[in-house]
Design an enzyme around this catalytic site. Structure first.
Site, PDB file in Angstrom:
ATOM      1  N   LYS A   1       0.810  -1.221   0.000  1.00  0.00           N
ATOM      2  CA  LYS A   1       0.000   0.000   0.000  1.00  0.00           C
ATOM      3  C   LYS A   1       0.841   1.269   0.000  1.00  0.00           C
ATOM      4  O   LYS A   1       0.482   2.261  -0.634  1.00  0.00           O
ATOM      5  CB  LYS A   1      -0.964  -0.019   1.176  1.00  0.00           C
ATOM      6  CG  LYS A   1      -2.048  -1.046   0.942  1.00  0.00           C
ATOM      7  CD  LYS A   1      -3.226  -0.880   1.865  1.00  0.00           C
ATOM      8  CE  LYS A   1      -4.240  -1.964   1.578  1.00  0.00           C
ATOM      9  NZ  LYS A   1      -3.765  -3.310   1.983  1.00  0.00           N
TER      10      LYS A   1
ATOM     11  N   GLU B   1      -3.256   8.415   7.575  1.00  0.00           N
ATOM     12  CA  GLU B   1      -4.029   9.098   6.549  1.00  0.00           C
ATOM     13  C   GLU B   1      -5.017  10.025   7.207  1.00  0.00           C
ATOM     14  O   GLU B   1      -5.464   9.763   8.324  1.00  0.00           O
ATOM     15  CB  GLU B   1      -4.810   8.071   5.723  1.00  0.00           C
ATOM     16  CG  GLU B   1      -4.160   7.730   4.423  1.00  0.00           C
ATOM     17  CD  GLU B   1      -4.873   6.593   3.709  1.00  0.00           C
ATOM     18  OE1 GLU B   1      -6.035   6.300   4.044  1.00  0.00           O
ATOM     19  OE2 GLU B   1      -4.232   6.009   2.821  1.00  0.00           O
TER      20      GLU B   1
ATOM     21  N   HIS C   1     -15.630  -1.108   7.269  1.00  0.00           N
ATOM     22  CA  HIS C   1     -14.835  -1.117   6.049  1.00  0.00           C
ATOM     23  C   HIS C   1     -15.134  -2.299   5.144  1.00  0.00           C
ATOM     24  O   HIS C   1     -14.388  -2.587   4.228  1.00  0.00           O
ATOM     25  CB  HIS C   1     -13.334  -1.080   6.370  1.00  0.00           C
ATOM     26  CG  HIS C   1     -12.995   0.022   7.316  1.00  0.00           C
ATOM     27  ND1 HIS C   1     -13.030   1.347   6.954  1.00  0.00           N
ATOM     28  CD2 HIS C   1     -12.668  -0.005   8.638  1.00  0.00           C
ATOM     29  CE1 HIS C   1     -12.719   2.094   8.010  1.00  0.00           C
ATOM     30  NE2 HIS C   1     -12.507   1.296   9.046  1.00  0.00           N
TER      31      HIS C   1
ATOM     32  N   GLU D   1     -10.018   1.822  -6.290  1.00  0.00           N
ATOM     33  CA  GLU D   1     -10.935   2.314  -5.267  1.00  0.00           C
ATOM     34  C   GLU D   1     -10.601   3.747  -4.891  1.00  0.00           C
ATOM     35  O   GLU D   1      -9.441   4.089  -4.689  1.00  0.00           O
ATOM     36  CB  GLU D   1     -10.851   1.446  -4.005  1.00  0.00           C
ATOM     37  CG  GLU D   1     -11.395   0.059  -4.194  1.00  0.00           C
ATOM     38  CD  GLU D   1     -11.531  -0.680  -2.859  1.00  0.00           C
ATOM     39  OE1 GLU D   1     -11.565  -0.018  -1.804  1.00  0.00           O
ATOM     40  OE2 GLU D   1     -11.591  -1.919  -2.910  1.00  0.00           O
TER      41      GLU D   1
ATOM     42  N   GLU E   1      -6.812   2.286  -3.108  1.00  0.00           N
ATOM     43  CA  GLU E   1      -6.021   1.104  -3.450  1.00  0.00           C
ATOM     44  C   GLU E   1      -6.547   0.541  -4.756  1.00  0.00           C
ATOM     45  O   GLU E   1      -7.610   0.939  -5.238  1.00  0.00           O
ATOM     46  CB  GLU E   1      -6.108   0.045  -2.344  1.00  0.00           C
ATOM     47  CG  GLU E   1      -7.509  -0.471  -2.112  1.00  0.00           C
ATOM     48  CD  GLU E   1      -7.541  -1.545  -1.022  1.00  0.00           C
ATOM     49  OE1 GLU E   1      -6.466  -1.936  -0.525  1.00  0.00           O
ATOM     50  OE2 GLU E   1      -8.645  -2.007  -0.712  1.00  0.00           O
TER      51      GLU E   1
ATOM     52  N   ASN F   1      -7.440  -3.101  -6.642  1.00  0.00           N
ATOM     53  CA  ASN F   1      -7.610  -4.553  -6.544  1.00  0.00           C
ATOM     54  C   ASN F   1      -7.249  -5.155  -7.893  1.00  0.00           C
ATOM     55  O   ASN F   1      -7.922  -4.901  -8.889  1.00  0.00           O
ATOM     56  CB  ASN F   1      -9.044  -4.907  -6.166  1.00  0.00           C
ATOM     57  CG  ASN F   1      -9.416  -4.326  -4.818  1.00  0.00           C
ATOM     58  OD1 ASN F   1      -8.630  -4.407  -3.869  1.00  0.00           O
ATOM     59  ND2 ASN F   1     -10.570  -3.709  -4.738  1.00  0.00           N
TER      60      ASN F   1
ATOM     61  N   ARG G   1      -7.545  -7.821  -9.617  1.00  0.00           N
ATOM     62  CA  ARG G   1      -8.242  -9.079  -9.930  1.00  0.00           C
ATOM     63  C   ARG G   1      -9.623  -8.741 -10.453  1.00  0.00           C
ATOM     64  O   ARG G   1     -10.024  -7.570 -10.425  1.00  0.00           O
ATOM     65  CB  ARG G   1      -8.386  -9.907  -8.656  1.00  0.00           C
ATOM     66  CG  ARG G   1      -9.238  -9.178  -7.636  1.00  0.00           C
ATOM     67  CD  ARG G   1      -9.625  -9.997  -6.443  1.00  0.00           C
ATOM     68  NE  ARG G   1     -10.614  -9.274  -5.677  1.00  0.00           N
ATOM     69  CZ  ARG G   1     -10.347  -8.343  -4.773  1.00  0.00           C
ATOM     70  NH1 ARG G   1      -9.092  -8.035  -4.481  1.00  0.00           N
ATOM     71  NH2 ARG G   1     -11.318  -7.726  -4.145  1.00  0.00           N
TER      72      ARG G   1
END
Lengths: 596, 765
Positions: free
Chosen positions: B127, B211, B246, B286, B300, B302, B304
């Protein structure tokens, strides 16, 4: 009919008959006075029947039921319901109100007995005497204190014999013994496994003389158990309560027995008697509880944690019976039709067909039309001996031969009846007798015709026929007509009364007439003048007594039958009875000498 | 040999191995079959009879149930591909889908990996690294600190610089694990240390990033697709704001109430993100949207095909699995950005997306399996808070144990008169799509993700989609497993949801409306009344079903004795049915006993007394339509009723659905059932005779002993941790029940213990 026959006769040849040729007509006129009157009168008769049954199914009353349930026990009918396959039918026998006359023993003595036995573990001393007539004590014994009947467990028909501990502690009155023996008789005949739900204080001591010594008394229960067991008819006892003295032999004589921990006890003598006899002080559980008998004495075979567990073990025992090779025709269900038709006409109307006034006649075919499948009935010898209707039909898919009365029996009708019984015996078809008979025809012409000989042939045939026989008394059952139409003495497998039915050697009026003729001639010999008024009084007394004694309830209270039924249930009950009777292997019939 | 490999890579895929299980394996196979591609499934021993195995042309066993020995076992999977001659491997989602080493291994072994390049997976997996790359590529980032310096004072001053509230987040892992929100400077130190500890325990790495915490955020993710030629397009966004801790619960596309220029800025940012890592194949970027400022930030990527991809498929009318295969074959993207029907969005096509899960596993997933999966199956969390809020720890255990051996009994209904089977739903109207990997009667294994099914609906506008969504949810009937269907139904019905008041704290805000409140006596009362009515219907249906079975197959052939209603001379047959209602309002979820007395009426109806004051006897007419399905008339109202029954713990469990109502009852095993279960029951009886002496601690469930913290003879204090077990993918610390001396300790680390095994005893001194 004739036009239909003509229509078909031209092209029918020798083929099969057209469909519907054997369907009985409705046969009743709903606008007739008799129909309307019957409907009304039967309505009250039936509601009286239902209220009696409602009372009877309350057992020993609210207080006794509460006490019973507080011991973690179910009522006998609940026990049976839980043993039965769920959603299955149960043919309860002789459920009706029992009235026991206590005139034969002394009130003082009976009370003394009752009090002295109060220390035992049983609870039958809660007896209320009711003054019901002058010098006559009566008490109620709902269902005779024992519930009997037939129903399936795991698809296997069984005879249930269940003590009702809420009725006099489940003790055996004479009528209780009679009912128990009758259930065993049916079980033996139909080869039904017997399930004894034991919860009884044993013989009712105040009536020991009518309970203990005779051939058909308490001892016969165990004799029957032994014989049935020897014939391979399973005997299973579930000990759900006390099982004292003679009662102890029911589980002991059983092939397999189950005991409920805590509630079930078996002993020849209870703790008070033991103390009196030997001075030993012992609790009933230690004396004859489930632990003792299942683990030490071996008197019982299965230990149940509670009543439901016991019932479950009971079901399991039946599941494992198998009885291979001992099955009757039910096992291969020969001749059964599973998708049978219902009758074309409303069975409820049977209530309106049955006359409350037995002088009225009605066509027995209108009754048959409401009990056979699709109202289809193939009549035998329709044109001969027309006061007796004979023929073939099916009830709930099962073939039957039906014999019904359409008036007094003549020579021809009796011969026809004997012939038909022979037919059914040869073909192994169960017989259903629909009794509405005042008797054989009397008078010189009949005697000269040999009515006695003809009647004897029918009686011979009825007596010897080995096929299942079921008798329903739908109207009168009088004199030798009762014999020829398979009355109780002819051992029908089952016999039921409609509530309007009457039974007796003859009608009250006829009997009064005969008796007053005899009395009159006797008085005449003695030179006494019998006033018209006195004669009428004497006749009335006779009629009254006959009326009382010939009622269906008088009959059923004495177990002269297997129950009073709602006419609308006739078809269902016949279906169940035939099915139960078919449980046995068919036997060939051999008749005696027919007087020719 | 290198020649041969390059030949292979030029060949189109004609046989595809799917290195996954469940619904996604089934989903991929469906597209493969349509394209004429042979399919190979892999399975662990637990999945031998699963739907994905049956659906594949070939299936290869790859190991025992634990994922690390099967679905995460790269070499077994490669072996399976070699053995069956597959040229390509599709990883699905979860398991190895975001494992860069696996992607690399596939390529090294000469197999096409249907997914992004290993390098992109690696870069986006870290990340901190991914944020650096994104920052460099000009993708907006949430203000924060992503540095290597992990000293607490440095971190504290960075946090102060960002401004509170601040979000503390582990650099590795995911799924909300180890995350902390710090509202003020004085809370910082505790929260930071806690996050470090949790991160170390869960992911083995304790580095942390900071953050800015956005108070009223929306989560919007953009579906991107790239080809090997370097083209990248975006397929619009999905709003996944409705979350719990989340974790996403419901997703919809397109995101409601956003302007079209915002949409294209978002899309462009996502495309830039993908291009920055040389991305190809399917991916999701995202973003977090600050609803107050209207700014959006990269969160982030993903790498996939996501579990929620069908939502996008429905709005663009494309099959993303087909795209994946074509891109993997080296083809260019089927559509350019301008060809993707953005116009459709202006008509306001809306799709809602739901996931339906077994809630108990959702709970257990909380702990530590996320890294193992490579990616957390996010919805797995969704009911966590719910359970956590209202359930005792003890109950959690019992639910999980229940889950292990339970079968999914009724999963939608076969009969089309009411509930539809999944296939039927899919076929009936393309606007409702159900994806599943299980069938009625399947066992949902404890080893894997508990998702039972996904439901996707389409509508001409958002409101129409919502109507369909509610209708489809009401037709989902799952018995044997706890599910979140009812919760989802409440959510879909919520006014605020209808009004698109979407933000990530939605569920927290409305939790009183969405969850059962056991203290609400008015609701409890009406629930009780409705349960009584349902119980009466259950009783009538049971009797009717019994009747039809007996009629069809009378025991002993004695049909005469099994007529309906059952015959009794001169009276009516009655029976008693006792049902235990699983009452969620009751304290501790205890069940409540309802006794029903049923009288068989001569007309074939049932007269039902509930034995309660205030509720009149009800006469019920029942028509048995099919196995589980009935048409019932009571008090002039007729409706469809569905039942599902299964056996568990010596009871029959009965579910009933009618209208929008769903109740669950338990019936103590009756006499008939006892016949079957007798020996079993007796065995159990002998069991509980010997209960454990006080101070004994036994395993709450089957599992693995991970650590033993004490020794025999040691003195311990009450509540002191004694032993750590891993079960249901989470760690359980077993504590001393009292103070005293340890004795009888027999287990060692690494030992597998079964449910109820005695672990140790503490004797008070």
């Amino acid at each position: 009919i004739s036009s239909t026959q003509t229509m078909y006769s031209s092209n029918r040849g020798y083929g099969t008959q057209p469909q519907g040729h054997n369907v009985l007509p409705d046969g009743i006129d709903r606008t007739s006075d008799s129909f309307i009157r019957n409907s009304k009168e039967m309505e009250s008769v039936i509601s009286q029947l239902h209220s009696r049954i409602n009372q009877v199914t309350q057992g020993g009353g609210a207080a006794a039921i509460k006490r019973h349930k507080s011991r973690n026990k179910l009522l006998p009918r609940e026990r049976i319901d839980r043993l039965l396959d769920s959603s299955s039918s149960f043919l309860e026998l002789s459920q009706n109100f029992q009235i026991i006359s206590l005139e034969s023993y002394d009130k003082q003595q009976s009370l003394a007995n009752v009090v002295s036995s109060s220390s035992s573990s049983v609870h039958f001393f809660y007896i209320q005497f009711k003054l019901a007539g002058h010098e006559l004590y009566e008490e109620c014994l709902p269902s005779g204190g024992i519930i009997t009947g037939i129903g399936p467990i795991h698809g296997k028909l069984c005879m249930f014999i269940a003590n009702d501990a809420t009725v006099k502690g489940g003790t055996y009155y004479p009528i209780t013994v009679k009912k128990h023996l009758r259930a065993q008789e049916i079980a033996a005949k139909c080869r039904l496994p017997c399930i004894y739900l034991v919860d009884s204080g044993g013989a009712f001591l105040p009536k020991q003389a009518d309970v203990f010594p005779d051939k058909d008394n308490f001892g016969r229960v165990f004799y029957n158990q032994a014989l049935m067991s020897s014939e391979g008819i399973p005997q299973i006892a579930l000990v759900l309560g006390s099982c004292t003295a003679g009662g102890a032999y029911i589980p002991a004589m059983a092939d397999e027995s189950v005991m409920v921990k805590g509630n079930g006890t078996i002993f020849l003598a209870g703790p008070p008697l033991v103390k009196a006899a030997t001075g030993e002080e012992v609790s009933s559980e230690d004396l004859g509880g489930a632990d003792v008998h299942c683990k030490i004495s071996g008197v019982s075979d299965y230990l149940a944690q509670d009543e439901l567990h016991a019932l479950c073990i009971g079901r399991n025992i039946v599941k494992n019976l198998h009885m291979a090779g001992n099955e009757g025709v039910n096992s291969n269900l020969q001749g059964m039709i599973s998708d049978y038709k219902e009758p074309l006409y409303d069975v409820k109307e049977l209530q309106s067909i049955a006359p409350t006034d037995l002088k009225q006649s009605f066509d027995i075919r209108s009754l048959i039309a409401r009990i056979v499948d699709g109202s289809e009935f193939d009549e035998f010898k329709q044109l001969y001996g027309t006061t007796l209707v004979t023929g073939f039909g099916r009830i709930l898919g099962q073939p039957v031969g039906i014999i019904g009365n359409n008036g007094v029996l003549f020579c021809e009708s009796a011969l026809k009846g004997a012939h038909f019984i022979e037919l059914c015996s040869q073909r192994n078809i169960p017989l259903v007798f629909l009794q509405n008979i005042t008797g054989f025809m009397v008078g010189s012409k009949s005697e000269a015709n040999g009515i006695a000989k003809a009647g004897a042939k029918m009686v011979m045939a009825v007596s010897c026929a080995k096929v299942p026989k079921i008798t329903i008394v739908v109207g009168g059952s009088f004199g030798a007509g009762n014999y020829a139409m398979c009355g109780r003495a002819y051992s029908p497998d089952f016999m039921f009364f409609w509530p309007n039915a009457r039974i007796g050697v003859m009608g009250g009026a006829q009997a009064a007439g005969v008796m007053s003729e005899i009395e009159k001639s006797k008085k005449k010999k003695e030179g006494i003048q019998w006033s018209k008024e006195d004669e009428e009084k004497s006749k009335a007394k006779f009629v009254e007594a006959y009326d009382k004694e010939s009622s269906a309830y008088y009959s059923t209270a004495r177990l002269w039958d297997d129950g009073v039924i709602d006419p609308a249930d006739t078809r269902k009950i016949l279906g169940l009875c035939i099915s139960a009777s078919n449980n046995r292997t068919p036997e060939p019939t051999t008749f005696g000498v027919f007087r020719m | 040999s290198s020649n041969e490999k390059s030949n292979q890579s030029n060949r189109k895929i004609d046989k595809l191995l799917i290195a996954n299980r469940g619904e996604i394996a089934c989903r991929i196979m469906r597209t493969a079959k349509r394209l004429g591609i042979q399919t190979v499934a892999v399975y662990s021993d637990a999945d031998r009879h699963s739907l994905h195995v049956k659906s594949a042309d070939e299936a290869v066993r790859i190991g025992p149930p634990p994922a690390r020995s099967s679905y995460l076992n790269s070499s077994s999977i490669i072996e399976a591909a070699v053995r069956t001659g597959a040229q390509a491997i599709h990883p699905g989602y979860g398991f190895l889908s975001e494992n860069a080493d696996f992607a690399q291994l596939c390529e090294n072994e000469g197999f096409t990996f249907v997914g992004p390049p290993a390098s992109a997976i690696r870069e986006m997996g870290d990340k901190s690294a991914s944020k650096r790359i994104m920052g460099a590529a000009g993708v907006p980032l949430v203000p924060g600190y992503h540095g290597h310096e992990q000293d607490i004072d440095v971190m504290k001053s960075e946090a102060d610089k960002i401004g509170y509230p601040v979000l503390i987040k582990p650099t590795h892992g995911g799924g909300g694990k180890g995350m902390r929100i710090v509202e003020s400077p004085k809370e910082f130190v505790d929260a930071f240390l806690g996050a470090q500890r949790e991160a170390a325990a869960s992911f083995g790495v304790n580095t942390i990033l900071l953050e800015k915490y956005i108070t009223r955020p929306r989560h919007i993710e953009v579906q991107v697709f790239g080809d090997k030629q370097g083209n990248v397009v975006y397929l619009y966004e999905r709003d996944c704001s409705v979350q719990r801790r989340h974790q996403k619960i419901i997703e919809e596309a397109p995101a409601p109430d956003i302007m079209s220029d915002f949409r294209s800025r978002l899309g462009q940012a996502a495309v830039s993100a993908a291009k920055a890592v040389g991305y190809h194949n399917a991916g999701t970027v995202e973003f977090i949207v600050d609803t107050l400022s209207g700014e959006f930030y990269f969160m982030e990527m993903n790498t996939r095909l996501q579990v929620e991809h069908p939502v996008t498929e429905m709005i663009v009318g494309q099959d993303l699995v087909e795209w994946q295969i074509r891109v993997a074959n080296g083809e260019s993207l089927p559509l350019g950005q301008s060809q993707i029907p953005i116009s459709g969005l202006n008509w306001c096509f809306h799709y809602s997306f739901l996931l339906i899960f077994c809630s108990s596993i959702a709970l257990s997933k909380d702990q530590n399996t996320l890294d193992m999966y490579g990616m957390p199956l996010k919805p797995g969390y969704m009911l966590k808070m719910w359970q956590g809020d209202f359930c005792q720890q003890q109950e959690f255990f019992s639910i999980s144990v229940l889950f292990q051996s339970l079968k999914l009994v009724c999963f939608c209904n076969k009969n089309s008169r009411n509930a539809l089977s999944l296939q039927e739903i899919s076929q009936f109207c393309i606007s409702v799509r159900v994806e599943t990997g299980v069938e009625e009667g399947d066992t949902v294994s404890m080893h894997y993700d508990p998702m039972i099914a996904k439901l996707v609906v389409w509508g001409e506008n958002r409101a129409a989609a919502l109507v369909k969504l509610k209708d489809s949810l009401s037709k989902f009937q799952v018995a044997g497993l706890p599910t979140n269907i009812e919760f989802l139904y409440k959510l879909a019905n919520h006014k605020a949801f209808e009004n698109s008041e979407l933000e990530t704290h939605f569920i927290d805000h409305f939790k009183d409306d969405l969850f059962v409140n056991p203290n609400d006596s008015v609701s409890a009362e009406s629930a009780y009344d409705s349960a009584k009515h349902s119980a009466a219907l259950v009783a009538a249906c049971i009797c009717e079903k019994e009747h039809t079975l007996l009629k069809k197959n009378p025991p002993g052939g004695l049909s005469v004795w099994y007529t309906h209603p059952p015959f009794r001379p001169n009276h009516q047959a009655t029976r008693t049915i006792e049902l235990d209602w699983e009452n969620e309002y009751h304290d501790n979820n205890n069940s409540q006993n309802l006794t029903l007395s049923i009288t068989y009426l001569p007309n074939g109806n049932y007269l039902i007394k509930t034995g309660e004051n205030g509720l009149p006897d009800v006469e019920v007419t029942v028509t048995h339509l099919g196995e589980h399905d009935f048409r019932v008339e009571a008090d002039g109202l007729s409706k469809n009723v569905n039942l599902a029954c299964y056996f568990k713990d010596e009871s029959e469990h009965i579910h009933i659905w009618h209208g929008l109502e769903h109740h669950q009852f338990k019936q103590k095993v009756g006499i008939d059932l006892l016949d079957n279960l007798e020996s079993h029951q007796h065995r159990n009886r002998s069991h509980d005779s010997g209960s454990h002496p006080p101070g004994t601690v036994s395993a709450p469930m089957a599992g693995l002993v991970v650590k033993v913290l004490v020794k025999n003879g040691m003195k311990v204090e009450e509540g002191q941790p004694m032993l750590v077990m891993e079960a249901m993918k989470m760690e359980h610390v077993l504590k001393a029940p009292t103070s005293g001396l340890v004795s009888g300790l027999q287990v060692t680390p690494g030992q597998q213990v079964s449910d109820n095994t005695v672990l140790f005893n503490v004797k008070a001194v």
